[in-house]
Design an enzyme around this catalytic site. Structure first.
Site, PDB file in Angstrom:
ATOM      1  N   HIS A  60      18.427 -35.920  -9.329  1.00  0.00           N
ATOM      2  CA  HIS A  60      17.708 -36.407  -8.143  1.00  0.00           C
ATOM      3  C   HIS A  60      16.224 -36.036  -8.177  1.00  0.00           C
ATOM      4  O   HIS A  60      15.588 -35.959  -7.136  1.00  0.00           O
ATOM      5  CB  HIS A  60      18.377 -35.863  -6.878  1.00  0.00           C
ATOM      6  CG  HIS A  60      19.795 -36.315  -6.740  1.00  0.00           C
ATOM      7  ND1 HIS A  60      20.128 -37.580  -6.311  1.00  0.00           N
ATOM      8  CD2 HIS A  60      20.961 -35.696  -7.029  1.00  0.00           C
ATOM      9  CE1 HIS A  60      21.450 -37.705  -6.319  1.00  0.00           C
ATOM     10  NE2 HIS A  60      21.979 -36.580  -6.760  1.00  0.00           N
ATOM     11  N   GLU A 106       8.032 -14.564 -11.990  1.00  0.00           N
ATOM     12  CA  GLU A 106       7.266 -13.429 -11.463  1.00  0.00           C
ATOM     13  C   GLU A 106       6.773 -12.486 -12.562  1.00  0.00           C
ATOM     14  O   GLU A 106       5.728 -11.871 -12.401  1.00  0.00           O
ATOM     15  CB  GLU A 106       8.015 -12.677 -10.363  1.00  0.00           C
ATOM     16  CG  GLU A 106       9.265 -11.983 -10.785  1.00  0.00           C
ATOM     17  CD  GLU A 106       9.996 -11.329  -9.605  1.00  0.00           C
ATOM     18  OE1 GLU A 106       9.354 -10.976  -8.613  1.00  0.00           O
ATOM     19  OE2 GLU A 106      11.214 -11.175  -9.710  1.00  0.00           O
ATOM     20  N   ARG A 158       4.762  -0.051  -6.172  1.00  0.00           N
ATOM     21  CA  ARG A 158       4.767  -0.835  -4.935  1.00  0.00           C
ATOM     22  C   ARG A 158       3.817  -2.023  -5.016  1.00  0.00           C
ATOM     23  O   ARG A 158       3.900  -2.935  -4.200  1.00  0.00           O
ATOM     24  CB  ARG A 158       4.346   0.060  -3.759  1.00  0.00           C
ATOM     25  CG  ARG A 158       5.317   1.181  -3.479  1.00  0.00           C
ATOM     26  CD  ARG A 158       4.698   2.197  -2.555  1.00  0.00           C
ATOM     27  NE  ARG A 158       4.471   1.672  -1.227  1.00  0.00           N
ATOM     28  CZ  ARG A 158       5.277   1.874  -0.181  1.00  0.00           C
ATOM     29  NH1 ARG A 158       6.352   2.603  -0.329  1.00  0.00           N
ATOM     30  NH2 ARG A 158       5.011   1.381   0.994  1.00  0.00           N
ATOM     31  N   LYS A 179       6.075  -4.325  -4.378  1.00  0.00           N
ATOM     32  CA  LYS A 179       7.496  -4.023  -4.425  1.00  0.00           C
ATOM     33  C   LYS A 179       8.126  -4.096  -3.046  1.00  0.00           C
ATOM     34  O   LYS A 179       9.205  -4.623  -2.859  1.00  0.00           O
ATOM     35  CB  LYS A 179       7.681  -2.623  -5.017  1.00  0.00           C
ATOM     36  CG  LYS A 179       9.133  -2.169  -5.141  1.00  0.00           C
ATOM     37  CD  LYS A 179       9.864  -2.960  -6.188  1.00  0.00           C
ATOM     38  CE  LYS A 179      11.319  -2.585  -6.325  1.00  0.00           C
ATOM     39  NZ  LYS A 179      12.084  -3.606  -7.053  1.00  0.00           N
ATOM     40  N   GLU A 217      17.682 -17.337  -9.128  1.00  0.00           N
ATOM     41  CA  GLU A 217      17.241 -15.975  -9.424  1.00  0.00           C
ATOM     42  C   GLU A 217      16.681 -15.873 -10.843  1.00  0.00           C
ATOM     43  O   GLU A 217      15.670 -15.208 -11.083  1.00  0.00           O
ATOM     44  CB  GLU A 217      18.420 -14.999  -9.215  1.00  0.00           C
ATOM     45  CG  GLU A 217      18.165 -13.561  -9.618  1.00  0.00           C
ATOM     46  CD  GLU A 217      16.989 -12.900  -8.895  1.00  0.00           C
ATOM     47  OE1 GLU A 217      16.482 -13.452  -7.911  1.00  0.00           O
ATOM     48  OE2 GLU A 217      16.565 -11.825  -9.369  1.00  0.00           O
ATOM     49  N   ASN A 224      -1.537   1.973   6.081  1.00  0.00           N
ATOM     50  CA  ASN A 224      -0.712   0.840   5.626  1.00  0.00           C
ATOM     51  C   ASN A 224      -0.424  -0.027   6.836  1.00  0.00           C
ATOM     52  O   ASN A 224      -0.213   0.499   7.924  1.00  0.00           O
ATOM     53  CB  ASN A 224       0.636   1.314   5.085  1.00  0.00           C
ATOM     54  CG  ASN A 224       0.508   2.030   3.762  1.00  0.00           C
ATOM     55  OD1 ASN A 224      -0.582   2.136   3.219  1.00  0.00           O
ATOM     56  ND2 ASN A 224       1.622   2.521   3.261  1.00  0.00           N
ATOM     57  N   GLY A 225      -0.337  -1.341   6.621  1.00  0.00           N
ATOM     58  CA  GLY A 225      -0.024  -2.242   7.732  1.00  0.00           C
ATOM     59  C   GLY A 225      -1.239  -3.071   8.089  1.00  0.00           C
ATOM     60  O   GLY A 225      -2.206  -3.147   7.320  1.00  0.00           O
ATOM     61  N   LYS A 229      12.938 -14.665 -11.619  1.00  0.00           N
ATOM     62  CA  LYS A 229      12.637 -13.520 -12.490  1.00  0.00           C
ATOM     63  C   LYS A 229      11.631 -13.929 -13.553  1.00  0.00           C
ATOM     64  O   LYS A 229      10.681 -13.221 -13.844  1.00  0.00           O
ATOM     65  CB  LYS A 229      13.951 -13.059 -13.118  1.00  0.00           C
ATOM     66  CG  LYS A 229      14.168 -11.611 -13.301  1.00  0.00           C
ATOM     67  CD  LYS A 229      14.591 -10.792 -12.131  1.00  0.00           C
ATOM     68  CE  LYS A 229      13.780 -10.924 -10.894  1.00  0.00           C
ATOM     69  NZ  LYS A 229      14.316 -10.227  -9.741  1.00  0.00           N
ATOM     70  N   TRP A 238      -3.095  -2.715  -1.344  1.00  0.00           N
ATOM     71  CA  TRP A 238      -2.735  -4.096  -1.689  1.00  0.00           C
ATOM     72  C   TRP A 238      -3.468  -4.963  -0.676  1.00  0.00           C
ATOM     73  O   TRP A 238      -3.155  -4.952   0.512  1.00  0.00           O
ATOM     74  CB  TRP A 238      -1.219  -4.263  -1.573  1.00  0.00           C
ATOM     75  CG  TRP A 238      -0.691  -5.561  -2.098  1.00  0.00           C
ATOM     76  CD1 TRP A 238      -0.385  -5.862  -3.396  1.00  0.00           C
ATOM     77  CD2 TRP A 238      -0.349  -6.727  -1.336  1.00  0.00           C
ATOM     78  NE1 TRP A 238       0.108  -7.147  -3.486  1.00  0.00           N
ATOM     79  CE2 TRP A 238       0.138  -7.694  -2.235  1.00  0.00           C
ATOM     80  CE3 TRP A 238      -0.417  -7.047   0.010  1.00  0.00           C
ATOM     81  CZ2 TRP A 238       0.557  -8.958  -1.828  1.00  0.00           C
ATOM     82  CZ3 TRP A 238      -0.005  -8.312   0.427  1.00  0.00           C
ATOM     83  CH2 TRP A 238       0.484  -9.252  -0.499  1.00  0.00           C
ATOM     84  N   CYS A 257       0.817  -1.216   0.000  1.00  0.00           N
ATOM     85  CA  CYS A 257       0.000   0.000   0.000  1.00  0.00           C
ATOM     86  C   CYS A 257       0.854   1.271   0.000  1.00  0.00           C
ATOM     87  O   CYS A 257       1.970   1.281   0.514  1.00  0.00           O
ATOM     88  CB  CYS A 257      -0.874   0.029   1.236  1.00  0.00           C
ATOM     89  SG  CYS A 257      -1.817  -1.461   1.506  1.00  0.00           S
TER      90      CYS A 257
HETATM   91  C1  F6R Z   1      11.880 -10.234  -6.836  1.00  0.00           C
HETATM   92  C2  F6R Z   1      11.843  -9.259  -5.784  1.00  0.00           C
HETATM   93  C3  F6R Z   1      11.549  -9.729  -4.408  1.00  0.00           C
HETATM   94  C4  F6R Z   1      12.361  -8.931  -3.383  1.00  0.00           C
HETATM   95  C5  F6R Z   1      11.932  -9.299  -1.964  1.00  0.00           C
HETATM   96  C6  F6R Z   1      12.771  -8.601  -0.921  1.00  0.00           C
HETATM   97  O1  F6R Z   1      12.204  -9.644  -8.053  1.00  0.00           O
HETATM   98  O2  F6R Z   1      12.028  -8.098  -5.998  1.00  0.00           O
HETATM   99  O3  F6R Z   1      11.768 -11.102  -4.272  1.00  0.00           O
HETATM  100  O4  F6R Z   1      13.709  -9.206  -3.578  1.00  0.00           O
HETATM  101  O5  F6R Z   1      10.588  -8.962  -1.778  1.00  0.00           O
HETATM  102  O6  F6R Z   1      12.677  -7.228  -1.043  1.00  0.00           O
HETATM  103  P1  F6R Z   1      13.780  -6.268  -0.447  1.00  0.00           P
HETATM  104  O7  F6R Z   1      15.045  -6.538  -1.171  1.00  0.00           O
HETATM  105  O8  F6R Z   1      13.259  -4.880  -0.665  1.00  0.00           O
HETATM  106  O9  F6R Z   1      13.898  -6.613   1.004  1.00  0.00           O
END
Ligand code: F6R
Length: 608
Positions: free
Chosen positions: A504, A488, A27, A603, A481, A98-99, A485, A74, A2
């Protein structure tokens, strides 16, 4: 997650509220709303879905007023509907939050008994009613606001308007970030500095537990216990350009292309000839080296930590533990003396990572905690004993790209710095590794200028059900990773695996339709990776090779080759970032997904 904006200006605020919400779109959100206060009445607009729905409503029926609040939601409690969207109103109060208010059910029941009715399923809706009750009890807003906060369990950042006080905005922060902004034209409350780009010239960061009010001429901030506190105004560390796409189709693509510049910034900030120095974490240079390192993070940041474990263990010869923050905080970890905690976070507001830091400091105050973070003003950065800033600039695409590469770069420097102190890396060797990192800047530029290999590889993902990513050593977490990527942003299922682990289980997935991305730079156990590659090829998979050798006979059976320049032990993973990110990006574009704001994702994950 949010986003909050509040504005109290010398002009009508609706357009600024919408613009600020737009800057916080990255976000992640699923509904939005704004509310103004004008001539004693609240005027509000809400819409489910993306912000353009709200903007269309505002265009048809613009809301008046020089004071207002706005929110991108959100969903946590209740579906992403118009009714559940913020702001939430009682007769006298309008609030955005927020929260999570953890005791909202008990509060709701209590308020219900007092004759109050609720229209949404949200936890937030109890807040305006609770404040109104407290205002009736106290006869004044200031003690009522404090009494309301005292009854809340959970996490919040709040901005509110009170009908009888049109010249003020109210705010509070506990467990969710909040800052104030000011310009000649007005005062602002926001959950994110980016929201204030182009609006405020200066900002004031509100600390944990603090609350207060702003008017056009004054700011009153109080600690949890009601004592007044003073904070300085600081220049807003952003401009409007920082929030734009810079001519690229997506933020994510812009951010991928910014990586050579980010690496250049990092080297400039921390490398002085052949010395590495972290000015905001001087204990790294003065205290004895730790006997143990614990690295904790979430998602992509966790993957960066996994790669660094290989580096740190090789050079420091000490145990390095790496864990996901949401697991670490609940697993009774044994933290000894002389342990260095390293938390990694792009945002510095990830709830689980932040809680690990607080738990670590509570349990072992004698140890030091270091944050690797992209937002120097974030909670994580400010609550840690030392900070290594990532200098990646605002990352707006939800999928982390440049911050991940920056984490790898600073982790490489941190390893070299500590290895130098431990006598495990001679200065001539250090100079050699640093030269490779400098070469990586131009190598990245060259890779970004010609992405034909990636484009060819992306066509192999048409109509597939999923993909497998394989790597070994420091490139095994890069396989994790790469897969993250892809999933997502393209919504294709993808798995990352240690290449040696493939037989395995995941080998059962392989058939002629499965793209298998094999990360095969010569640095890390290439002969073993080639054996795994043969196992994959023998089963007819579509192999995509990421390689730094000019030519080899084992290239022959690959369906696509992505060439990267030759790197060394530390720089190779940085080079691998680019094709992994571009590949996910191109596949997502081919599938037509929302690259910058993939479904369901936020985000900055500020709730656990
Ligand atoms: C994936 C991504 C998330 C963040 C995770 C941690 O592309 O961005 O997996 O890496 O939510 O976020 P931070 O780094 O802000 O603690």
């Amino acid at each position: 997650m949010c986003g909050i904006i509040g504005a109290l200006c010398r002009y009508e605020v609706r357009d600024d509220l919408l613009a600020a919400l737009q800057r916080m779109e990255y976000r992640g959100y699923d509904s939005a709303g704004i509310c103004t206060l004008h001539e004693g009445a609240f005027h509000q607009l809400k819409a489910a879905g993306k912000l353009h729905h709200l903007k269309e409503k505002n265009a048809r029926q613009p809301i008046p007023g020089c004071v207002g609040i706005g929110h991108t939601r959100w969903a946590t409690h209740g579906e992403p509907t118009m009714v559940n969207a913020h702001p939430h109103l009682s007769e006298q109060v309008a609030i955005v939050h927020n929260g999570i208010i953890e005791n909202h059910l008990a509060l709701r029941q209590h308020l219900h008994q007092r004759g109050r009715n609720f229209s949404s399923q949200t936890d937030t809706e109890v807040l305006p009613h609770l404040l109104e009750e407290k205002m009736a009890e106290c006869g004044d807003v200031l003690p009522a606001w404090r009494d309301m906060l005292a009854e809340l369990h959970g996490a919040y950042a709040i901005a509110a308007m009170i009908r009888a006080l049109p010249g003020s905005l109210w705010f509070a922060r506990k467990g969710s970030p909040l800052l104030l902004g000011r310009s000649e034209q007005g005062m602002y409350v926001a959950s994110d500095a980016l929201a204030l780009a182009g609006l405020a010239d200066e900002v004031m960061y509100i600390e944990e537990g603090e609350w207060g009010r702003v008017t056009l001429d004054a700011v009153d901030v109080y600690a949890l216990d009601g004592q007044p506190v003073q904070h300085d105004w600081e220049p807003l560390p952003l401009s409007v350009e920082d929030s734009g796409k810079g001519g690229f189709r997506h933020y994510m693509l812009k951010e991928i292309h910014e990586q050579p510049g980010v690496l250049r910034n990092i080297l400039r900030a921390y490398v002085h000839e052949t010395t590495i120095r972290f000015e905001q974490a001087m204990f790294l240079h003065s205290r004895p080296l730790p006997e143990r390192i614990v690295m904790v993070a979430c998602g992509t940041s966790y993957h960066a930590a996994l790669t660094a474990r290989y580096w740190l263990e090789r050079y420091l010869q000490i145990p390095v533990e790496v864990d996901i923050a949401s697991e670490y905080r609940y697993r009774d970890p044994v933290i000894g003396d002389n342990t260095l905690l390293i938390t990694l976070s792009q945002s510095g507001e990830t709830a689980d990572t932040l809680e690990v830091l607080r738990m670590f400091k509570r349990q072992t105050p004698q140890n030091r905690a270091l944050a690797l973070c992209n937002v120097a003003s974030s909670s994580l950065a400010r609550e840690s004993d030392g900070l290594i800033e990532l200098f990646a600039g605002p990352e707006i695409g939800v999928a982390s790209t440049k911050a991940y590469m920056a984490q790898l770069a600073v982790l490489a420097l941190l390893t070299m710095c500590m290895a130098g102190r431990a006598g495990a890396l001679k200065s001539s060797e250090m100079a050699g590794h640093l030269r490779y990192l400098e070469k990586t800047v131009t190598d990245m530029e060259a890779m970004l200028a010609d992405s034909s290999g990636v484009l060819q590889a992306s066509s192999l993902f048409a109509g597939v059900k999923g993909a497998l990513y394989l790597g070994r050593g420091p490139c095994y977490p890069m396989a994790l990773e790469g897969a993250l990527k892809l999933k997502e942003i393209s919504y294709l299922h993808a798995e990352g695996y240690a290449a040696g682990e493939m037989k395995h289980g995941p080998i059962a997935l392989i058939d002629s339709t499965l793209p298998v991305v094999v990360i095969a730079p010569k640095q890390y156990h290439l002969d073993k990776v080639i054996s795994n590659l043969h196992e994959v090829q023998a089963r007819g998979a579509r192999v995509i090779l990421i390689v730094d050798l000019p030519e080899a006979d084992w290239f022959a059976h690959a369906s696509a080759l992505i060439r990267i320049p030759e790197g060394d032990y530390f720089s190779t993973p940085l080079l691998v970032c680019i094709p992994l990110q571009l590949l996910a990006y191109e596949v997502a574009c081919m599938y037509g997904t929302d690259v910058d704001q993939p479904r369901n994702l936020a985000k900055s994950v500020t709730v656990e």
